[in-house]
Design a protein around this motif. Sequence first.
Motif, mmCIF file in Angstrom:
data_model
loop_
_atom_site.group_PDB
_atom_site.id
_atom_site.type_symbol
_atom_site.label_atom_id
_atom_site.label_comp_id
_atom_site.label_asym_id
_atom_site.label_seq_id
_atom_site.Cartn_x
_atom_site.Cartn_y
_atom_site.Cartn_z
ATOM 1 N N PRO A 199 16.045 3.563 51.040
ATOM 2 C CA PRO A 199 15.723 2.813 49.810
ATOM 3 C C PRO A 199 14.856 3.577 48.820
ATOM 4 C CG PRO A 199 15.452 1.419 51.748
ATOM 5 C CD PRO A 199 15.692 2.812 52.255
ATOM 6 N N LEU A 200 13.804 4.235 49.311
ATOM 7 C CA LEU A 200 12.900 4.973 48.438
ATOM 8 C C LEU A 200 12.790 6.416 48.919
ATOM 9 C CD1 LEU A 200 9.988 2.381 48.008
ATOM 10 C CD2 LEU A 200 11.773 2.927 46.356
ATOM 11 N N VAL A 201 13.034 7.360 48.017
ATOM 12 C CA VAL A 201 12.964 8.780 48.354
ATOM 13 C C VAL A 201 12.065 9.496 47.345
ATOM 14 C CG1 VAL A 201 14.241 10.948 48.580
ATOM 15 C CG2 VAL A 201 15.253 8.802 49.407
ATOM 16 N N GLU A 202 11.140 10.287 47.860
ATOM 17 C CA GLU A 202 10.262 11.100 47.014
ATOM 18 C C GLU A 202 10.477 12.569 47.357
ATOM 19 O OE1 GLU A 202 5.476 12.158 46.627
ATOM 20 O OE2 GLU A 202 6.098 10.215 47.455
ATOM 21 N N GLN A 203 10.794 13.380 46.365
ATOM 22 C CA GLN A 203 10.906 14.817 46.598
ATOM 23 C C GLN A 203 9.530 15.430 46.467
ATOM 24 O OE1 GLN A 203 13.987 17.006 44.566
ATOM 25 N NE2 GLN A 203 13.752 18.576 46.130
ATOM 26 N N PHE A 204 9.057 16.058 47.551
ATOM 27 C CA PHE A 204 7.723 16.639 47.566
ATOM 28 C C PHE A 204 7.753 18.129 47.246
ATOM 29 C CE2 PHE A 204 3.904 18.248 49.878
ATOM 30 C CZ PHE A 204 2.955 17.578 49.136
ATOM 31 N N SER A 205 8.797 18.800 47.681
ATOM 32 C CA SER A 205 9.006 20.213 47.365
ATOM 33 C C SER A 205 10.494 20.481 47.458
ATOM 34 C CB SER A 205 8.225 21.112 48.329
ATOM 35 O OG SER A 205 8.819 21.083 49.617
ATOM 36 N N ILE A 206 10.907 21.715 47.261
ATOM 37 C CA ILE A 206 12.337 22.015 47.275
ATOM 38 C C ILE A 206 12.950 21.750 48.651
ATOM 39 C CG2 ILE A 206 12.099 24.470 47.873
ATOM 40 C CD1 ILE A 206 14.381 24.971 45.795
ATOM 41 N N ASP A 207 12.122 21.774 49.711
ATOM 42 C CA ASP A 207 12.664 21.556 51.060
ATOM 43 C C ASP A 207 11.972 20.418 51.812
ATOM 44 O OD1 ASP A 207 10.256 22.818 51.350
ATOM 45 O OD2 ASP A 207 10.956 24.370 52.720
ATOM 46 N N ILE A 224 8.646 8.106 56.361
ATOM 47 C CA ILE A 224 9.126 9.303 57.038
ATOM 48 C C ILE A 224 8.944 10.528 56.143
ATOM 49 C CG2 ILE A 224 10.784 8.031 58.447
ATOM 50 C CD1 ILE A 224 13.001 9.043 56.558
ATOM 51 N N HIS A 225 8.853 11.674 56.779
ATOM 52 C CA HIS A 225 8.766 12.956 56.084
ATOM 53 C C HIS A 225 9.857 13.858 56.650
ATOM 54 C CE1 HIS A 225 7.200 17.177 55.709
ATOM 55 N NE2 HIS A 225 7.085 16.764 54.462
ATOM 56 N N LEU A 226 10.673 14.415 55.766
ATOM 57 C CA LEU A 226 11.771 15.279 56.178
ATOM 58 C C LEU A 226 11.513 16.689 55.661
ATOM 59 C CD1 LEU A 226 13.084 12.407 54.773
ATOM 60 C CD2 LEU A 226 14.964 13.177 56.224
ATOM 61 N N ASP A 227 11.636 17.669 56.549
ATOM 62 C CA ASP A 227 11.343 19.051 56.182
ATOM 63 C C ASP A 227 12.463 19.953 56.710
ATOM 64 O OD1 ASP A 227 10.250 21.476 55.535
ATOM 65 O OD2 ASP A 227 8.308 21.100 56.465
ATOM 66 N N LEU A 228 13.174 20.588 55.790
ATOM 67 C CA LEU A 228 14.251 21.495 56.178
ATOM 68 C C LEU A 228 13.664 22.707 56.892
ATOM 69 C CD1 LEU A 228 16.252 21.202 52.869
ATOM 70 C CD2 LEU A 228 17.136 20.565 55.121
ATOM 71 N N ASP A 229 14.211 23.043 58.061
ATOM 72 C CA ASP A 229 13.695 24.149 58.859
ATOM 73 C C ASP A 229 14.118 25.492 58.267
ATOM 74 O OD1 ASP A 229 12.590 22.348 60.703
ATOM 75 O OD2 ASP A 229 14.468 22.247 61.825
ATOM 76 N N SER A 230 13.123 26.345 57.975
ATOM 77 C CA SER A 230 13.405 27.684 57.433
ATOM 78 C C SER A 230 14.497 27.602 56.373
ATOM 79 C CB SER A 230 13.848 28.631 58.558
ATOM 80 O OG SER A 230 12.913 28.676 59.588
ATOM 81 N N PHE A 231 14.260 26.768 55.371
ATOM 82 C CA PHE A 231 15.318 26.355 54.441
ATOM 83 C C PHE A 231 16.101 27.518 53.826
ATOM 84 C CE2 PHE A 231 16.262 24.672 49.965
ATOM 85 C CZ PHE A 231 17.548 24.293 50.319
#
Length: 418
Positions: A136-144, A3-10
Amino acid sequence: MKIHLDLDSFFISAERIKNPKLRDIPAAVGGRGDPFIFDKKGQKKVEIEQKNEGAFVPNIFYNSNTTFKNYFVEGKKIRGIIITASYEARKYGIKTGMSIKEALNIYPKLIVVPPNHLYYHSLSHELKNFLEKKIPLVEQFSIDEFFGDLSGYIEEKDIEIFLKSLQKEIKEKFELPISIGAAKSKWIAKLATSFAKPNGIKIVKDVENFIRDIPIEEFPGIGKGFAKRLNRLKIFNLGDIKNAKSLFYSWKTPGITLYKRVLGIDNEPILTSHPRKSIGISRTIDPLKNREEIKRRVIIMSRFLAYSIEKLNLFPSYYYFSIKYDFKEKSKSHKRVLKPFNEKLLKDIMIDLFQKSDIYPYSNIIRLSMSCSKFYDKKIFDILSYKEDIKQHNLSIQNMKIRNRYGTDILKWGIEMI
Protein backbone atom coordinates in the motif's frame (compact mmCIF):
# COMPACT_ATOMS: atom_id res chain seq x y z
CA MET A 1 4.34 -3.76 10.43
CA LYS A 2 6.82 -1.73 8.45
CA ILE A 3 9.40 -3.32 6.21
CA HIS A 4 12.75 -2.32 4.75
CA LEU A 5 13.96 -3.82 1.47
CA ASP A 6 17.61 -3.64 0.45
CA LEU A 7 18.94 -5.01 -2.84
CA ASP A 8 22.04 -7.12 -2.18
CA SER A 9 25.18 -5.74 -3.85
CA PHE A 10 22.82 -3.99 -6.25
CA PHE A 11 25.22 -2.70 -8.91
CA ILE A 12 27.10 -5.97 -9.34
CA SER A 13 23.83 -7.93 -9.11
CA ALA A 14 22.51 -5.77 -11.96
CA GLU A 15 25.65 -6.41 -14.02
CA ARG A 16 25.19 -10.15 -13.51
CA ILE A 17 21.83 -9.94 -15.27
CA LYS A 18 23.58 -8.72 -18.43
CA ASN A 19 26.62 -10.92 -18.00
CA PRO A 20 25.90 -14.27 -16.27
CA LYS A 21 29.65 -15.06 -16.32
CA LEU A 22 29.98 -12.67 -13.35
CA ARG A 23 27.75 -14.85 -11.16
CA ASP A 24 29.17 -16.79 -8.21
CA ILE A 25 32.66 -15.32 -8.59
CA PRO A 26 34.49 -12.44 -6.86
CA ALA A 27 33.38 -9.42 -8.88
CA ALA A 28 32.83 -5.72 -8.32
CA VAL A 29 31.64 -2.49 -9.91
CA GLY A 30 34.21 0.28 -9.78
CA GLY A 31 34.03 4.02 -10.21
CA ARG A 32 36.39 6.93 -10.52
CA GLY A 33 36.46 10.71 -10.49
CA ASP A 34 33.99 10.93 -13.34
CA PRO A 35 36.12 10.96 -16.51
CA PHE A 36 33.03 11.75 -18.56
CA ILE A 37 31.38 15.06 -17.78
CA PHE A 38 34.70 16.94 -17.89
CA ASP A 39 35.71 15.52 -21.29
CA LYS A 40 36.46 18.39 -23.69
CA LYS A 41 35.51 16.26 -26.69
CA GLY A 42 31.95 16.03 -25.46
CA GLN A 43 30.07 13.37 -23.57
CA LYS A 44 26.55 12.38 -24.53
CA LYS A 45 26.16 9.49 -22.09
CA VAL A 46 25.25 11.66 -19.12
CA GLU A 47 21.54 12.06 -18.39
CA ILE A 48 19.45 13.89 -15.81
CA GLU A 49 16.60 11.89 -14.28
CA GLN A 50 13.88 12.56 -11.72
CA LYS A 51 12.01 9.24 -11.91
CA ASN A 52 13.31 7.98 -8.57
CA GLU A 53 13.24 10.06 -5.44
CA GLY A 54 14.59 9.55 -1.95
CA ALA A 55 17.00 10.89 0.60
CA PHE A 56 20.05 9.43 -1.15
CA VAL A 57 18.93 9.08 -4.76
CA PRO A 58 21.19 10.98 -7.17
CA ASN A 59 19.75 12.54 -10.30
CA ILE A 60 22.76 12.65 -12.63
CA PHE A 61 23.50 9.32 -14.30
CA TYR A 62 25.51 7.84 -17.13
CA ASN A 63 26.30 4.48 -18.69
CA SER A 64 30.00 3.83 -19.22
CA ASN A 65 29.57 1.07 -21.84
CA THR A 66 33.32 0.60 -21.97
CA THR A 67 36.10 -1.71 -20.83
CA PHE A 68 38.21 -1.96 -17.70
CA LYS A 69 41.27 -0.73 -19.60
CA ASN A 70 39.53 2.27 -21.19
CA TYR A 71 37.80 3.31 -17.97
CA PHE A 72 40.22 2.58 -15.14
CA VAL A 73 43.70 2.51 -16.71
CA GLU A 74 45.44 5.84 -17.23
CA GLY A 75 48.99 5.42 -18.52
CA LYS A 76 50.54 2.87 -16.19
CA LYS A 77 48.19 3.68 -13.30
CA ILE A 78 44.94 2.01 -12.30
CA ARG A 79 42.50 4.69 -11.14
CA GLY A 80 39.25 4.36 -9.23
CA ILE A 81 37.61 2.76 -6.21
CA ILE A 82 35.28 -0.16 -5.51
CA ILE A 83 31.63 1.01 -5.50
CA THR A 84 30.01 -2.37 -4.88
CA ALA A 85 31.62 -5.76 -4.25
CA SER A 86 29.93 -9.14 -4.54
CA TYR A 87 29.68 -11.26 -1.41
CA GLU A 88 32.17 -13.66 -2.99
CA ALA A 89 34.65 -10.73 -3.19
CA ARG A 90 33.88 -9.56 0.35
CA LYS A 91 35.11 -12.90 1.69
CA TYR A 92 38.60 -11.82 0.61
CA GLY A 93 38.29 -8.50 2.45
CA ILE A 94 37.36 -6.39 -0.57
CA LYS A 95 35.18 -3.47 0.54
CA THR A 96 33.33 -0.45 -0.81
CA GLY A 97 35.63 2.58 -0.96
CA MET A 98 38.80 0.52 -1.36
CA SER A 99 41.00 1.50 -4.30
CA ILE A 100 40.81 -0.86 -7.25
CA LYS A 101 44.58 -1.24 -7.15
CA GLU A 102 44.42 -2.38 -3.51
CA ALA A 103 41.54 -4.76 -4.28
CA LEU A 104 43.51 -6.35 -7.13
CA ASN A 105 46.52 -6.74 -4.85
CA ILE A 106 44.31 -8.65 -2.40
CA TYR A 107 42.72 -10.81 -5.10
CA PRO A 108 44.35 -10.51 -8.57
CA LYS A 109 41.56 -12.50 -10.26
CA LEU A 110 38.89 -10.02 -9.15
CA ILE A 111 36.71 -8.90 -12.07
CA VAL A 112 36.00 -5.15 -11.89
CA VAL A 113 33.51 -3.65 -14.34
CA PRO A 114 32.82 0.04 -15.08
CA PRO A 115 29.52 1.49 -13.79
CA ASN A 116 26.32 1.85 -15.82
CA HIS A 117 24.22 4.20 -13.70
CA LEU A 118 21.39 4.77 -16.16
CA TYR A 119 20.87 1.02 -16.23
CA TYR A 120 20.82 0.78 -12.42
CA HIS A 121 18.46 3.75 -12.25
CA SER A 122 16.09 2.10 -14.72
CA LEU A 123 16.05 -1.18 -12.76
CA SER A 124 15.40 0.70 -9.52
CA HIS A 125 12.49 2.56 -11.09
CA GLU A 126 10.97 -0.68 -12.42
CA LEU A 127 11.28 -2.29 -8.99
CA LYS A 128 9.62 0.69 -7.32
CA ASN A 129 6.68 0.46 -9.73
CA PHE A 130 6.39 -3.25 -8.94
CA LEU A 131 6.48 -2.69 -5.17
CA GLU A 132 3.78 -0.01 -5.39
CA LYS A 133 1.46 -2.67 -6.83
CA LYS A 134 2.28 -5.10 -4.01
CA ILE A 135 2.44 -2.80 -0.97
CA PRO A 136 0.00 0.00 0.00
CA LEU A 137 2.70 2.53 0.93
CA VAL A 138 6.20 2.56 -0.55
CA GLU A 139 9.02 5.00 0.23
CA GLN A 140 12.20 5.05 -1.84
CA PHE A 141 15.09 5.68 0.54
CA SER A 142 17.96 5.24 -1.91
CA ILE A 143 18.55 3.75 -5.35
CA ASP A 144 18.65 0.26 -3.79
CA GLU A 145 16.57 0.68 -0.62
CA PHE A 146 12.83 0.96 0.01
CA PHE A 147 10.50 1.15 3.00
CA GLY A 148 6.99 -0.24 2.99
CA ASP A 149 4.01 -0.23 5.37
CA LEU A 150 1.96 -3.42 5.69
CA SER A 151 -0.19 -2.15 8.59
CA GLY A 152 -3.81 -3.12 8.10
CA TYR A 153 -2.87 -4.98 4.93
CA ILE A 154 -1.05 -8.12 6.09
CA GLU A 155 -1.74 -9.64 9.51
CA GLU A 156 1.33 -10.08 11.70
CA LYS A 157 1.01 -13.86 11.67
CA ASP A 158 1.21 -13.84 7.86
CA ILE A 159 4.12 -11.41 7.53
CA GLU A 160 6.82 -14.05 7.02
CA ILE A 161 4.84 -15.89 4.33
CA PHE A 162 4.14 -12.63 2.52
CA LEU A 163 7.78 -11.50 2.64
CA LYS A 164 9.10 -14.84 1.39
CA SER A 165 6.64 -14.69 -1.49
CA LEU A 166 7.62 -11.10 -2.28
CA GLN A 167 11.32 -11.92 -2.14
CA LYS A 168 10.85 -14.90 -4.45
CA GLU A 169 8.81 -12.88 -6.93
CA ILE A 170 11.45 -10.12 -7.08
CA LYS A 171 14.13 -12.74 -7.72
CA GLU A 172 12.11 -14.37 -10.50
CA LYS A 173 10.92 -11.15 -12.15
CA PHE A 174 14.06 -9.00 -11.83
CA GLU A 175 16.82 -11.59 -11.17
CA LEU A 176 17.84 -9.48 -8.18
CA PRO A 177 18.58 -10.85 -4.69
CA ILE A 178 17.01 -8.74 -1.95
CA SER A 179 17.07 -8.76 1.86
CA ILE A 180 14.07 -7.69 3.93
CA GLY A 181 13.72 -6.53 7.52
CA ALA A 182 10.40 -6.10 9.34
CA ALA A 183 9.41 -4.39 12.59
CA LYS A 184 6.81 -1.98 13.95
CA SER A 185 9.34 0.84 13.48
CA LYS A 186 10.86 1.70 10.09
CA TRP A 187 14.35 2.25 11.56
CA ILE A 188 14.35 -1.04 13.47
CA ALA A 189 13.21 -2.67 10.21
CA LYS A 190 16.21 -1.10 8.47
CA LEU A 191 18.52 -2.34 11.23
CA ALA A 192 16.97 -5.81 10.93
CA THR A 193 17.81 -5.93 7.22
CA SER A 194 21.53 -5.80 8.02
CA PHE A 195 21.05 -9.03 9.95
CA ALA A 196 19.11 -10.59 7.07
CA LYS A 197 21.83 -10.15 4.46
CA PRO A 198 22.50 -11.65 2.07
CA ASN A 199 19.16 -12.61 0.53
CA GLY A 200 17.42 -13.22 3.85
CA ILE A 201 14.49 -12.07 5.96
CA LYS A 202 14.59 -10.83 9.57
CA ILE A 203 11.41 -10.05 11.52
CA VAL A 204 11.78 -8.24 14.85
CA LYS A 205 8.93 -8.54 17.34
CA ASP A 206 10.84 -7.96 20.59
CA VAL A 207 12.87 -4.80 20.01
CA GLU A 208 14.47 -4.71 23.47
CA ASN A 209 15.99 -8.17 23.14
CA PHE A 210 16.98 -7.57 19.52
CA ILE A 211 18.98 -4.40 20.16
CA ARG A 212 20.48 -5.38 23.54
CA ASP A 213 23.95 -6.40 22.35
CA ILE A 214 24.20 -4.57 19.02
CA PRO A 215 27.09 -2.04 18.91
CA ILE A 216 25.71 1.51 18.70
CA GLU A 217 27.61 2.31 15.48
CA GLU A 218 25.52 -0.25 13.59
CA PHE A 219 22.35 1.82 13.98
CA PRO A 220 21.38 3.96 10.96
CA GLY A 221 22.41 7.56 11.59
CA ILE A 222 25.00 6.95 14.30
CA GLY A 223 28.38 7.77 12.78
CA LYS A 224 31.84 6.98 14.08
CA GLY A 225 32.26 10.40 15.69
CA PHE A 226 28.98 10.24 17.61
CA ALA A 227 29.64 6.61 18.54
CA LYS A 228 32.95 7.63 20.15
CA ARG A 229 31.13 10.37 22.06
CA LEU A 230 28.60 7.85 23.37
CA ASN A 231 31.37 5.38 24.23
CA ARG A 232 32.97 8.02 26.45
CA LEU A 233 29.62 8.17 28.28
CA LYS A 234 29.77 4.36 28.78
CA ILE A 235 27.16 3.69 26.11
CA PHE A 236 28.49 0.89 23.90
CA ASN A 237 25.45 -1.10 22.80
CA LEU A 238 22.01 -0.03 21.63
CA GLY A 239 20.56 -1.73 24.70
CA ASP A 240 22.43 0.76 26.91
CA ILE A 241 20.44 3.67 25.43
CA LYS A 242 17.16 2.76 27.14
CA ASN A 243 18.47 3.78 30.56
CA ALA A 244 19.98 7.03 29.21
CA LYS A 245 16.68 8.73 28.40
CA SER A 246 17.42 11.91 30.34
CA LEU A 247 20.76 12.28 28.53
CA PHE A 248 19.25 11.94 25.07
CA TYR A 249 16.32 14.20 25.92
CA SER A 250 18.77 16.86 27.11
CA TRP A 251 20.02 17.03 23.50
CA LYS A 252 16.58 18.26 22.42
CA THR A 253 15.05 17.21 19.08
CA PRO A 254 18.04 15.28 17.61
CA GLY A 255 18.58 13.33 20.83
CA ILE A 256 14.86 12.65 21.38
CA THR A 257 14.44 11.51 17.77
CA LEU A 258 17.39 9.11 18.00
CA TYR A 259 16.25 7.74 21.38
CA LYS A 260 12.81 6.91 20.02
CA ARG A 261 14.20 5.38 16.83
CA VAL A 262 16.59 3.08 18.70
CA LEU A 263 13.82 1.85 20.99
CA GLY A 264 11.39 1.44 18.09
CA ILE A 265 8.86 3.90 19.51
CA ASP A 266 9.30 6.69 16.96
CA ASN A 267 6.13 5.84 15.02
CA GLU A 268 7.54 7.65 11.98
CA PRO A 269 5.38 7.15 8.88
CA ILE A 270 6.34 5.82 5.47
CA LEU A 271 6.74 8.83 3.19
CA THR A 272 5.58 8.17 -0.35
CA SER A 273 7.12 11.46 -1.43
CA HIS A 274 9.84 13.67 0.00
CA PRO A 275 9.63 17.46 0.01
CA ARG A 276 12.86 18.45 -1.70
CA LYS A 277 15.09 20.34 0.71
CA SER A 278 18.20 20.62 -1.43
CA ILE A 279 19.74 19.56 -4.70
CA GLY A 280 23.40 19.29 -5.59
CA ILE A 281 26.23 17.63 -7.47
CA SER A 282 29.63 16.42 -6.24
CA ARG A 283 32.56 14.98 -8.11
CA THR A 284 35.74 13.34 -6.87
CA ILE A 285 38.60 14.10 -9.24
CA ASP A 286 42.20 13.03 -9.64
CA PRO A 287 44.44 15.47 -7.69
CA LEU A 288 44.42 18.74 -9.63
CA LYS A 289 46.23 22.04 -9.01
CA ASN A 290 45.46 23.98 -12.21
CA ARG A 291 42.87 26.55 -11.08
CA GLU A 292 41.76 27.46 -14.59
CA GLU A 293 40.94 23.80 -15.28
CA ILE A 294 39.11 23.59 -11.95
CA LYS A 295 37.06 26.68 -12.85
CA ARG A 296 36.18 25.00 -16.14
CA ARG A 297 34.96 21.97 -14.20
CA VAL A 298 32.97 24.17 -11.81
CA ILE A 299 31.20 25.66 -14.84
CA ILE A 300 30.44 22.19 -16.23
CA MET A 301 29.03 21.04 -12.89
CA SER A 302 26.98 24.24 -12.72
CA ARG A 303 25.50 23.45 -16.12
CA PHE A 304 24.36 20.01 -15.01
CA LEU A 305 23.03 21.30 -11.70
CA ALA A 306 21.19 24.15 -13.43
CA TYR A 307 19.54 21.68 -15.78
CA SER A 308 18.32 19.60 -12.82
CA ILE A 309 16.97 22.67 -11.02
CA GLU A 310 15.17 23.89 -14.14
CA LYS A 311 13.59 20.49 -14.80
CA LEU A 312 12.25 20.47 -11.25
CA ASN A 313 11.11 24.12 -11.54
CA LEU A 314 12.89 25.10 -8.32
CA PHE A 315 13.90 28.56 -7.11
CA PRO A 316 16.73 28.24 -4.57
CA SER A 317 17.72 31.06 -2.25
CA TYR A 318 20.86 29.51 -0.72
CA TYR A 319 23.91 28.38 -2.68
CA TYR A 320 26.74 26.26 -1.24
CA PHE A 321 30.19 25.23 -2.43
CA SER A 322 32.84 23.03 -0.81
CA ILE A 323 36.34 21.84 -1.64
CA LYS A 324 38.35 18.88 -0.41
CA TYR A 325 42.13 19.00 -0.75
CA ASP A 326 44.43 16.02 -1.18
CA PHE A 327 45.67 16.43 2.42
CA LYS A 328 42.04 15.90 3.60
CA GLU A 329 41.44 19.52 4.61
CA LYS A 330 38.02 20.88 3.63
CA SER A 331 36.76 24.38 2.96
CA LYS A 332 33.30 25.71 2.18
CA SER A 333 31.31 28.88 1.63
CA HIS A 334 27.71 29.86 0.93
CA LYS A 335 25.64 32.75 -0.32
CA ARG A 336 22.00 33.87 -0.12
CA VAL A 337 20.49 35.26 -3.31
CA LEU A 338 16.86 36.15 -4.00
CA LYS A 339 16.59 36.23 -7.78
CA PRO A 340 14.66 34.25 -10.40
CA PHE A 341 16.86 31.23 -11.07
CA ASN A 342 18.88 30.92 -14.28
CA GLU A 343 21.95 29.04 -15.44
CA LYS A 344 24.20 32.12 -15.71
CA LEU A 345 23.29 33.15 -12.17
CA LEU A 346 24.26 29.72 -10.86
CA LYS A 347 27.52 29.68 -12.84
CA ASP A 348 28.57 33.11 -11.58
CA ILE A 349 27.67 32.32 -7.97
CA MET A 350 29.55 29.02 -7.98
CA ILE A 351 32.68 30.55 -9.49
CA ASP A 352 32.55 33.25 -6.80
CA LEU A 353 32.00 30.68 -4.02
CA PHE A 354 34.81 28.50 -5.37
CA GLN A 355 37.23 31.42 -5.20
CA LYS A 356 36.13 32.22 -1.65
CA SER A 357 36.39 28.58 -0.59
CA ASP A 358 39.84 28.01 -2.10
CA ILE A 359 41.89 28.88 0.97
CA TYR A 360 44.90 26.80 -0.23
CA PRO A 361 45.25 28.03 -3.84
CA TYR A 362 48.52 26.15 -4.46
CA SER A 363 47.31 22.76 -3.24
CA ASN A 364 45.77 19.86 -5.12
CA ILE A 365 41.99 19.53 -5.03
CA ILE A 366 40.35 16.08 -5.07
CA ARG A 367 36.65 16.86 -4.63
CA LEU A 368 34.24 19.61 -5.68
CA SER A 369 30.70 19.89 -4.33
CA MET A 370 27.91 22.37 -4.96
CA SER A 371 24.31 22.51 -3.86
CA CYS A 372 21.25 24.75 -3.54
CA SER A 373 18.52 24.81 -0.91
CA LYS A 374 15.69 26.74 0.76
CA PHE A 375 13.44 26.97 -2.24
CA TYR A 376 10.98 29.83 -2.44
CA ASP A 377 8.10 31.19 -4.51
CA LYS A 378 9.37 32.56 -7.82
CA LYS A 379 7.46 35.80 -7.17
CA ILE A 380 10.23 36.88 -4.81
CA PHE A 381 12.83 38.89 -6.71
CA ASP A 382 15.35 41.70 -6.67
CA ILE A 383 13.48 44.66 -8.19
CA LEU A 384 16.72 46.40 -9.27
CA SER A 385 17.74 43.58 -11.61
CA TYR A 386 14.35 41.99 -12.27
CA LYS A 387 14.19 42.71 -16.00
CA GLU A 388 17.59 41.14 -16.74
CA ASP A 389 16.94 38.27 -14.31
CA ILE A 390 13.68 37.34 -16.05
CA LYS A 391 15.40 37.53 -19.42
CA GLN A 392 18.08 35.11 -18.24
CA HIS A 393 15.48 32.87 -16.58
CA ASN A 394 13.47 32.60 -19.80
CA LEU A 395 16.68 31.86 -21.74
CA SER A 396 17.47 29.04 -19.30
CA ILE A 397 14.02 27.53 -19.83
CA GLN A 398 14.57 27.51 -23.60
CA ASN A 399 17.99 25.90 -23.09
CA MET A 400 16.38 23.22 -20.94
CA LYS A 401 13.87 22.39 -23.69
CA ILE A 402 16.69 22.00 -26.22
CA ARG A 403 18.66 19.77 -23.85
CA ASN A 404 15.57 17.68 -23.14
CA ARG A 405 15.43 16.87 -26.83
CA TYR A 406 19.09 16.63 -27.83
CA GLY A 407 21.03 15.88 -24.63
CA THR A 408 22.62 17.75 -21.76
CA ASP A 409 25.82 18.48 -23.69
CA ILE A 410 24.20 20.00 -26.78
CA LEU A 411 24.63 23.51 -25.31
CA LYS A 412 27.83 24.45 -23.48
CA TRP A 413 29.69 27.50 -22.27
CA GLY A 414 32.61 28.32 -24.55
CA ILE A 415 35.14 28.04 -21.73
CA GLU A 416 34.21 24.38 -21.28
CA MET A 417 35.92 23.45 -24.55
CA ILE A 418 39.12 25.44 -24.04
